[in-house]
Design a protein around this motif. Structure first.
Motif, PDB file in Angstrom:
ATOM      1  N   ARG A 165       0.788  -1.252   0.004  1.00  0.00           N
ATOM      2  CA  ARG A 165       0.152   0.091  -0.083  1.00  0.00           C
ATOM      3  C   ARG A 165       0.626   1.331  -0.135  1.00  0.00           C
ATOM      4  O   ARG A 165       0.880   2.185   0.990  1.00  0.00           O
ATOM      5  N   VAL A 166       1.644   1.471  -1.128  1.00  0.00           N
ATOM      6  CA  VAL A 166       2.293   2.629  -1.127  1.00  0.00           C
ATOM      7  C   VAL A 166       1.489   3.778  -1.984  1.00  0.00           C
ATOM      8  O   VAL A 166       0.925   3.524  -2.888  1.00  0.00           O
ATOM      9  N   ARG A 167       1.686   4.965  -1.449  1.00  0.00           N
ATOM     10  CA  ARG A 167       1.029   6.164  -2.009  1.00  0.00           C
ATOM     11  C   ARG A 167       2.105   7.400  -1.851  1.00  0.00           C
ATOM     12  O   ARG A 167       2.455   7.590  -0.799  1.00  0.00           O
ATOM     13  N   PHE A 168       2.003   8.076  -3.121  1.00  0.00           N
ATOM     14  CA  PHE A 168       2.785   9.251  -3.123  1.00  0.00           C
ATOM     15  C   PHE A 168       1.717  10.399  -3.116  1.00  0.00           C
ATOM     16  O   PHE A 168       1.292  10.576  -4.176  1.00  0.00           O
ATOM     17  N   THR A 169       1.477  11.055  -1.994  1.00  0.00           N
ATOM     18  CA  THR A 169       0.272  11.832  -1.925  1.00  0.00           C
ATOM     19  C   THR A 169       0.774  13.299  -2.071  1.00  0.00           C
ATOM     20  O   THR A 169      -0.210  14.117  -2.098  1.00  0.00           O
ATOM     21  N   ALA A 170       1.906  13.701  -2.074  1.00  0.00           N
ATOM     22  CA  ALA A 170       2.407  15.204  -2.465  1.00  0.00           C
ATOM     23  C   ALA A 170       3.505  15.036  -2.892  1.00  0.00           C
ATOM     24  O   ALA A 170       4.802  14.162  -2.532  1.00  0.00           O
ATOM     25  N   PRO A 171       4.185  16.136  -3.766  1.00  0.00           N
ATOM     26  CA  PRO A 171       5.499  16.118  -4.384  1.00  0.00           C
ATOM     27  C   PRO A 171       6.419  16.768  -3.443  1.00  0.00           C
ATOM     28  O   PRO A 171       6.129  17.616  -2.707  1.00  0.00           O
ATOM     29  N   VAL A 172       7.632  16.072  -3.469  1.00  0.00           N
ATOM     30  CA  VAL A 172       8.593  16.733  -2.506  1.00  0.00           C
ATOM     31  C   VAL A 172       9.500  17.626  -3.669  1.00  0.00           C
ATOM     32  O   VAL A 172      10.351  17.040  -4.364  1.00  0.00           O
ATOM     33  N   ARG A 173       9.506  19.123  -3.268  1.00  0.00           N
ATOM     34  CA  ARG A 173      10.077  19.887  -4.352  1.00  0.00           C
ATOM     35  C   ARG A 173      11.559  19.943  -3.650  1.00  0.00           C
ATOM     36  O   ARG A 173      11.931  19.775  -2.648  1.00  0.00           O
ATOM     37  N   GLU A 174      12.480  20.224  -4.790  1.00  0.00           N
ATOM     38  CA  GLU A 174      13.990  20.300  -4.431  1.00  0.00           C
ATOM     39  C   GLU A 174      14.132  21.552  -3.283  1.00  0.00           C
ATOM     40  O   GLU A 174      13.132  22.452  -3.466  1.00  0.00           O
ATOM     41  N   GLY A 175      14.874  21.152  -2.485  1.00  0.00           N
ATOM     42  CA  GLY A 175      15.199  22.357  -1.438  1.00  0.00           C
ATOM     43  C   GLY A 175      14.326  21.993  -0.165  1.00  0.00           C
ATOM     44  O   GLY A 175      14.575  22.620   0.957  1.00  0.00           O
ATOM     45  N   SER A 176      13.326  21.142  -0.341  1.00  0.00           N
ATOM     46  CA  SER A 176      12.507  20.678   0.809  1.00  0.00           C
ATOM     47  C   SER A 176      13.235  19.905   1.687  1.00  0.00           C
ATOM     48  O   SER A 176      14.266  19.388   1.628  1.00  0.00           O
ATOM     49  N   ARG A 177      12.507  19.590   2.944  1.00  0.00           N
ATOM     50  CA  ARG A 177      13.045  18.990   4.020  1.00  0.00           C
ATOM     51  C   ARG A 177      12.114  17.891   4.480  1.00  0.00           C
ATOM     52  O   ARG A 177      10.895  18.124   4.416  1.00  0.00           O
ATOM     53  N   VAL A 178      12.426  16.534   4.517  1.00  0.00           N
ATOM     54  CA  VAL A 178      11.514  15.653   4.893  1.00  0.00           C
ATOM     55  C   VAL A 178      12.029  14.607   6.029  1.00  0.00           C
ATOM     56  O   VAL A 178      13.154  14.652   6.403  1.00  0.00           O
ATOM     57  N   TRP A 183       5.426  -1.905   9.511  1.00  0.00           N
ATOM     58  CA  TRP A 183       5.389  -0.447   9.925  1.00  0.00           C
ATOM     59  C   TRP A 183       4.784   0.676   8.893  1.00  0.00           C
ATOM     60  O   TRP A 183       4.952   0.476   7.847  1.00  0.00           O
ATOM     61  N   ARG A 184       3.904   1.213   9.491  1.00  0.00           N
ATOM     62  CA  ARG A 184       3.173   2.302   8.777  1.00  0.00           C
ATOM     63  C   ARG A 184       4.097   3.454   8.734  1.00  0.00           C
ATOM     64  O   ARG A 184       4.540   4.054   9.673  1.00  0.00           O
ATOM     65  N   ALA A 185       4.676   3.825   7.591  1.00  0.00           N
ATOM     66  CA  ALA A 185       5.565   5.022   7.518  1.00  0.00           C
ATOM     67  C   ALA A 185       4.906   6.037   6.717  1.00  0.00           C
ATOM     68  O   ALA A 185       4.434   6.018   5.811  1.00  0.00           O
ATOM     69  N   THR A 186       5.290   7.247   7.202  1.00  0.00           N
ATOM     70  CA  THR A 186       4.491   8.314   6.822  1.00  0.00           C
ATOM     71  C   THR A 186       5.787   9.520   6.598  1.00  0.00           C
ATOM     72  O   THR A 186       6.510   9.772   7.644  1.00  0.00           O
ATOM     73  N   VAL A 187       6.082   9.702   5.354  1.00  0.00           N
ATOM     74  CA  VAL A 187       7.102  10.856   4.979  1.00  0.00           C
ATOM     75  C   VAL A 187       6.469  12.086   5.179  1.00  0.00           C
ATOM     76  O   VAL A 187       5.579  12.521   4.220  1.00  0.00           O
ATOM     77  N   GLU A 188       6.723  12.969   5.713  1.00  0.00           N
ATOM     78  CA  GLU A 188       6.222  14.281   6.253  1.00  0.00           C
ATOM     79  C   GLU A 188       7.161  15.388   5.275  1.00  0.00           C
ATOM     80  O   GLU A 188       8.470  15.070   5.344  1.00  0.00           O
ATOM     81  N   ILE A 189       6.576  16.387   4.957  1.00  0.00           N
ATOM     82  CA  ILE A 189       7.437  17.541   4.276  1.00  0.00           C
ATOM     83  C   ILE A 189       7.282  18.680   5.264  1.00  0.00           C
ATOM     84  O   ILE A 189       6.194  19.098   5.732  1.00  0.00           O
ATOM     85  N   GLU A 190       8.472  19.190   5.639  1.00  0.00           N
ATOM     86  CA  GLU A 190       8.333  20.405   6.471  1.00  0.00           C
ATOM     87  C   GLU A 190       7.686  21.350   5.796  1.00  0.00           C
ATOM     88  O   GLU A 190       7.781  21.627   4.693  1.00  0.00           O
ATOM     89  N   GLY A 191       6.485  22.053   6.657  1.00  0.00           N
ATOM     90  CA  GLY A 191       5.673  23.010   6.319  1.00  0.00           C
ATOM     91  C   GLY A 191       4.687  22.817   5.375  1.00  0.00           C
ATOM     92  O   GLY A 191       3.605  23.664   5.080  1.00  0.00           O
ATOM     93  N   GLU A 192       4.366  21.487   5.141  1.00  0.00           N
ATOM     94  CA  GLU A 192       3.475  21.122   4.048  1.00  0.00           C
ATOM     95  C   GLU A 192       2.263  20.277   5.086  1.00  0.00           C
ATOM     96  O   GLU A 192       2.620  19.464   5.988  1.00  0.00           O
ATOM     97  N   ASP A 193       1.062  20.476   4.757  1.00  0.00           N
ATOM     98  CA  ASP A 193       0.043  19.644   5.504  1.00  0.00           C
ATOM     99  C   ASP A 193      -0.075  18.011   4.924  1.00  0.00           C
ATOM    100  O   ASP A 193      -0.526  17.256   5.647  1.00  0.00           O
TER     101      ASP A 193
END
Length: 151
Positions: A93-106, A127-137
């Motif tokens: 169950r992999v989903r890419f739900t938002a783009p990681v823009r260059e210069g972002s922190r995850v 393990w449920r892994a959630t990759v967060e993007i700094e400053g993004e919802d």
């Protein structure tokens, strides 16, 4: 780093958040090296000039680059003593739900979804892994990351 004394100790953590990694910058150099390693040179990843005019305003990391960081983060975030080997068993169950823009922190957040004993010294964990993007919802990626531990 969250340390468990044994596989048995992990069982008590099922259903809970176990780890949150440090922030990691996603640079154009990292994106380019991933493109070279995978032969995926789509312009949204490697052509900064064209990507500036595209839908994301700059280049973005490959979704699979984001996913490929999970083993690194797991190794930095969780230690299980008494284990002679841990292997990456794959993902569900992999989903890419938002783009990681260059210069972002995850960063990654790990919740232990399940632990199944396959033998007295072998455990299969989800393990449920959630990759967060700094400053993004919205997160960049949500995946069920499967790991086997061998004591």
């Amino acid at each position: 780093m969250k340390t468990f004394e044994s596989i048995d100790a992990l069982e008590a953590a099922v259903g809970s958040e176990v780890a949150l990694t440090d922030w990691m910058p996603i640079t154009q150099d990292r994106i380019n090296r991933f493109a070279d390693a995978t032969d995926d040179h789509q312009w949204i990843h490697v052509d900064a000039e064209r990507a500036a005019q595209g839908p994301f305003g700059r280049t973005i990391a490959h979704g699979f680059l984001t996913l490929s960081l999970l083993p690194k983060w797991m190794g930095e975030a969780v230690q299980v003593r008494g284990v002679r080997m841990a292997i990456n068993y794959g993902t569900d169950r992999v989903r890419f739900t938002a783009p990681v823009r260059e210069g972002s922190r995850v960063r990654a957040r790990f919740v232990l979804q399940s632990l199944q004993r396959l033998a007295p010294a072998v455990a299969h964990l989800c393990w449920r892994a959630t990759v967060e993007i700094e400053g993004e919802d919205k997160p960049a990626c949500v995946a069920d990351f499967l790991v086997r531990y061998y004591a």
